[in-house]
Structures are given as structure tokens and as C-alpha cells.
Write a protein that holds these residues in place. Sequence first.
Motif, short mmCIF file in Angstrom:
data_model
loop_
_atom_site.label_atom_id
_atom_site.label_comp_id
_atom_site.label_asym_id
_atom_site.label_seq_id
_atom_site.Cartn_x
_atom_site.Cartn_y
_atom_site.Cartn_z
N ILE A 34 0.84 -1.20 0.00
CA ILE A 34 0.00 0.00 0.00
C ILE A 34 0.88 1.25 0.00
CG2 ILE A 34 -1.62 1.35 1.41
CD1 ILE A 34 -3.01 -1.35 2.03
N SER A 35 1.96 1.22 0.76
CA SER A 35 2.89 2.34 0.77
C SER A 35 3.49 2.56 -0.62
CB SER A 35 3.99 2.08 1.80
OG SER A 35 4.93 3.10 1.78
N GLY A 36 3.85 1.48 -1.30
CA GLY A 36 4.38 1.58 -2.67
C GLY A 36 3.35 2.14 -3.63
N ILE A 37 2.11 1.70 -3.49
CA ILE A 37 1.03 2.20 -4.35
C ILE A 37 0.83 3.70 -4.10
CG2 ILE A 37 -1.46 2.11 -4.79
CD1 ILE A 37 -1.22 -0.98 -4.19
N ARG A 38 0.81 4.10 -2.83
CA ARG A 38 0.66 5.53 -2.50
C ARG A 38 1.80 6.35 -3.11
NH1 ARG A 38 -3.24 6.40 1.30
NH2 ARG A 38 -3.72 4.67 2.70
N SER A 39 3.00 5.81 -3.05
CA SER A 39 4.16 6.51 -3.61
C SER A 39 4.00 6.73 -5.12
CB SER A 39 5.42 5.69 -3.31
OG SER A 39 6.54 6.26 -3.91
N VAL A 40 3.58 5.68 -5.82
CA VAL A 40 3.36 5.79 -7.26
C VAL A 40 2.21 6.75 -7.55
CG1 VAL A 40 2.77 4.54 -9.38
CG2 VAL A 40 4.35 3.51 -7.72
N LEU A 41 1.15 6.66 -6.76
CA LEU A 41 0.02 7.59 -6.92
C LEU A 41 0.48 9.04 -6.79
CD1 LEU A 41 -3.01 6.09 -4.98
CD2 LEU A 41 -3.05 6.98 -7.31
N ALA A 42 1.29 9.30 -5.78
CA ALA A 42 1.77 10.66 -5.55
C ALA A 42 2.64 11.16 -6.70
CB ALA A 42 2.55 10.72 -4.24
N GLU A 43 3.44 10.26 -7.24
CA GLU A 43 4.38 10.64 -8.30
C GLU A 43 3.73 10.69 -9.68
OE1 GLU A 43 8.48 8.92 -10.25
OE2 GLU A 43 8.11 8.56 -8.13
N CYS A 44 2.84 9.74 -9.97
CA CYS A 44 2.36 9.57 -11.34
C CYS A 44 0.86 9.78 -11.53
CB CYS A 44 2.68 8.14 -11.83
SG CYS A 44 4.40 7.68 -11.71
N GLY A 45 0.10 9.84 -10.44
CA GLY A 45 -1.35 9.87 -10.56
C GLY A 45 -1.96 11.21 -10.87
N GLY A 46 -1.24 12.28 -10.59
CA GLY A 46 -1.78 13.62 -10.84
C GLY A 46 -3.03 13.91 -10.03
N LEU A 47 -3.09 13.40 -8.80
CA LEU A 47 -4.27 13.60 -7.96
C LEU A 47 -4.36 15.03 -7.46
CD1 LEU A 47 -4.22 10.36 -5.76
CD2 LEU A 47 -5.48 10.77 -7.88
N ALA A 48 -5.58 15.43 -7.15
CA ALA A 48 -5.83 16.76 -6.61
C ALA A 48 -5.60 16.79 -5.09
CB ALA A 48 -7.27 17.18 -6.91
N VAL A 49 -5.39 15.62 -4.48
CA VAL A 49 -5.16 15.53 -3.04
C VAL A 49 -3.89 14.74 -2.78
CG1 VAL A 49 -7.63 15.63 -2.51
CG2 VAL A 49 -6.54 13.42 -2.79
N ASP A 50 -3.39 14.84 -1.56
CA ASP A 50 -2.21 14.08 -1.14
C ASP A 50 -2.59 12.60 -1.04
OD1 ASP A 50 0.02 12.99 0.12
OD2 ASP A 50 -0.15 14.22 1.92
N ALA A 51 -1.87 11.75 -1.76
CA ALA A 51 -2.16 10.31 -1.77
C ALA A 51 -2.06 9.71 -0.37
CB ALA A 51 -1.22 9.59 -2.73
N GLY A 52 -1.26 10.30 0.48
CA GLY A 52 -1.11 9.79 1.84
C GLY A 52 -2.33 10.00 2.71
#
Length: 114
Positions: A34-52
Motif C-alpha cells: 500500500i505504501s508503494g502504491i501511494r508513492s506511485v500515486l503521488a508521483e504519477c497519478g496527478g491527484l488533486a489531493v495528497d495520496a497519503g
Amino acid sequence: MPQDVSQPFTSSIDGSPAGGLARSASGGADDEMISGIRSVLAECGGLAVDAGTLAVDDDLYAAGLTSHGCVGLMLGLEEQFDVEFPEKLLNRRTFESIAAIRNAVCGLLDGGEA
């Protein structure tokens, strides 16, 4: 004769000697994924919120994941976990939450398709 030596290693959750220990070990691996997924989300997902700040079952599309971000996320996940998403997993449901991504990646790591 002394009492069963495995007794001190019982789980405080259910009292079973091996069951609790196995759950703890898999929970650690799950937390790492899950930590790895969050890291990728933060780097590559372009989310409007903090993945953490997202819960594992939060809707990633509601958090700002776009189709473009989803492609970047998929590529990042493939690199992070050394997997390749087959065409049948390239859909909205696979990337709708951290839990859905975890399930897909776990299925791919186990040698099958989620």
C-alpha cells in the motif's frame, strides 16, 4: 513437563499461536505494498489531493485521477512492482481505489490475473 512454549507467541487479537503471527506478517507486506502504491500515486497519478491522506477504499477518480493520470499510474505500478497489466485489467474498476490496485497487483504477483 513445561507448558507449550508457543503460548507466549499467541496473538492478542484471537489468541491463536500461528494465526495471529501470520496475519501480522502479511499485514506488514500488505502495508508495504500500500505504501508503494501511494508513492506511485503521488508521483504519477496527478491527484488533486495528497495520496497519503486517502483511505484504501477511497474513490481515486473522485480524488482527481484522470484517464491520463491512470496511464501514468499503470506504468509506474508496472515499474514499481515488476508486473505487466494485461489488457483485461485495463479498466476503470482496476484503478478505482488503492484496495482495487492492491488486489490487481497481488493477483499479478501470484502469477495469475486479478
